[in-house]
Design a protein around this motif. Sequence first.
Motif, PDB file in Angstrom:
ATOM      1  N   UNK A  75       0.842  -1.206   0.000  1.00  0.00           N
ATOM      2  CA  UNK A  75       0.000   0.000   0.000  1.00  0.00           C
ATOM      3  C   UNK A  75       0.871   1.248   0.000  1.00  0.00           C
ATOM      4  N   UNK A  76       1.894   1.261   0.835  1.00  0.00           N
ATOM      5  CA  UNK A  76       2.788   2.410   0.915  1.00  0.00           C
ATOM      6  C   UNK A  76       3.576   2.591  -0.380  1.00  0.00           C
ATOM      7  N   UNK A  77       4.101   1.509  -0.931  1.00  0.00           N
ATOM      8  CA  UNK A  77       4.886   1.596  -2.160  1.00  0.00           C
ATOM      9  C   UNK A  77       4.051   2.099  -3.334  1.00  0.00           C
ATOM     10  N   UNK A  78       2.828   1.593  -3.466  1.00  0.00           N
ATOM     11  CA  UNK A  78       2.035   1.872  -4.661  1.00  0.00           C
ATOM     12  C   UNK A  78       1.235   3.166  -4.595  1.00  0.00           C
ATOM     13  N   UNK A  79       0.890   3.615  -3.393  1.00  0.00           N
ATOM     14  CA  UNK A  79       0.024   4.793  -3.310  1.00  0.00           C
ATOM     15  C   UNK A  79       0.598   5.919  -2.451  1.00  0.00           C
ATOM     16  N   UNK A  80       1.581   5.616  -1.614  1.00  0.00           N
ATOM     17  CA  UNK A  80       2.111   6.617  -0.694  1.00  0.00           C
ATOM     18  C   UNK A  80       1.336   6.707   0.592  1.00  0.00           C
ATOM     19  N   UNK A  81       0.298   5.890   0.741  1.00  0.00           N
ATOM     20  CA  UNK A  81      -0.514   5.902   1.957  1.00  0.00           C
ATOM     21  C   UNK A  81       0.116   4.964   2.983  1.00  0.00           C
ATOM     22  N   UNK A  82       0.432   5.516   4.147  1.00  0.00           N
ATOM     23  CA  UNK A  82       1.090   4.764   5.205  1.00  0.00           C
ATOM     24  C   UNK A  82       0.140   4.646   6.395  1.00  0.00           C
ATOM     25  N   UNK A 166      -2.443  11.926  -8.591  1.00  0.00           N
ATOM     26  CA  UNK A 166      -1.590  11.512  -9.685  1.00  0.00           C
ATOM     27  C   UNK A 166      -0.105  11.629  -9.347  1.00  0.00           C
ATOM     28  N   UNK A 167       0.210  12.484  -8.382  1.00  0.00           N
ATOM     29  CA  UNK A 167       1.624  12.696  -8.073  1.00  0.00           C
ATOM     30  C   UNK A 167       2.057  11.822  -6.900  1.00  0.00           C
ATOM     31  N   UNK A 168       3.320  11.893  -6.553  1.00  0.00           N
ATOM     32  CA  UNK A 168       3.902  11.171  -5.428  1.00  0.00           C
ATOM     33  C   UNK A 168       3.665   9.670  -5.526  1.00  0.00           C
ATOM     34  N   UNK A 169       3.647   9.132  -6.741  1.00  0.00           N
ATOM     35  CA  UNK A 169       3.595   7.695  -6.940  1.00  0.00           C
ATOM     36  C   UNK A 169       5.012   7.176  -7.130  1.00  0.00           C
ATOM     37  N   UNK A 170       5.273   5.898  -6.803  1.00  0.00           N
ATOM     38  CA  UNK A 170       6.636   5.381  -6.947  1.00  0.00           C
ATOM     39  C   UNK A 170       7.110   5.455  -8.394  1.00  0.00           C
TER      40      UNK A 170
END
Length: 313
Positions: A75-82, A166-170
């Motif tokens: 989840x963190x890698x793909x969306x930035x949501x931790x 759309x931004x801050x994606x891996x």
Amino acid sequence: MAPQTEKANLKGRSPPAIPRPSASIIVVNSENEILLVHRNPKSKSFANAHVFPGGNYDEKQDGGDGMPFTALRELFEESGLLLVHPSSKKTPTDSELDAAREAIHTQTRMFRDFLAQYDLRPNVESLLPFTQWVTPPFVPRRFHTQFYIAFLDEARAAGFSRGDKMDRLPTPDGGQEVIAARFVHPTHALQEFAAKKISLFPPQFYLLTTLADVLRGARNTAEQRERVRALAYGAFGSMVINPLPLRGHDMKAAGYQVLTYEGDETRGGSPGRRHRSKVWFGPAGAAAGVALERNFDVFSDIEAHVFAKPSKL
């Protein structure tokens, strides 16, 4: 030649691939929107599809921590949501989150080490089991996926929590896996799929359809969360679904495939029981259309005895 080998050669088929253990997480925000990520059209798996964040168990990253840890890492890698436990006191800055995501994605940093640096506790307790799915034997790349569901208001979260993102994606692989992420209501996601604006696979369609009946309206309520928990901790949440083509169905003549699930009358269910999907496949194997046939109540009428026990992935 051994009889087994000879039999396999006569059929002209290779043995089915062994499913890889994986985890996927359905994140629900306060507006009853669900997080979907858009897979790159050139991806090896689920190309161009909208899916819930997730991925394969990684022994190096996840060893000893279990599948909920895998789900939170992906989840963190793909969306930035931790998602971290409310008891966690520190929150990394955006730049620190971005740097950690890239390092974890490229295996130059361990997710657990990042969490330890900021004294963050992954909120595995917030993840509710929400079915397991095994890719059909005829698919070359197979997965045994444990799905989870979690509510953002019950976990402390760093990263975006609603709308488009759309931004801050891996990006270390040039967007090879994920090209966009957004929160969308399950009803709207299904409408977009029906209008052929997005692509879904049968498991995502099945789970979105189930949740659309529960998460009605634009405000998440305590009653809705309790209904989801009832599914998670009841027979629904422990279902292990192995989709198989309906025997005797002529896919070419009909123009669609019929995938049966455990509990269908052809898969151990009572006479007249329907638990299957009609699937119209499009380019790259993605579903261009899905029609779910399920004529029983998922809260009270699941014939649990026909399902295999959930695997400890």
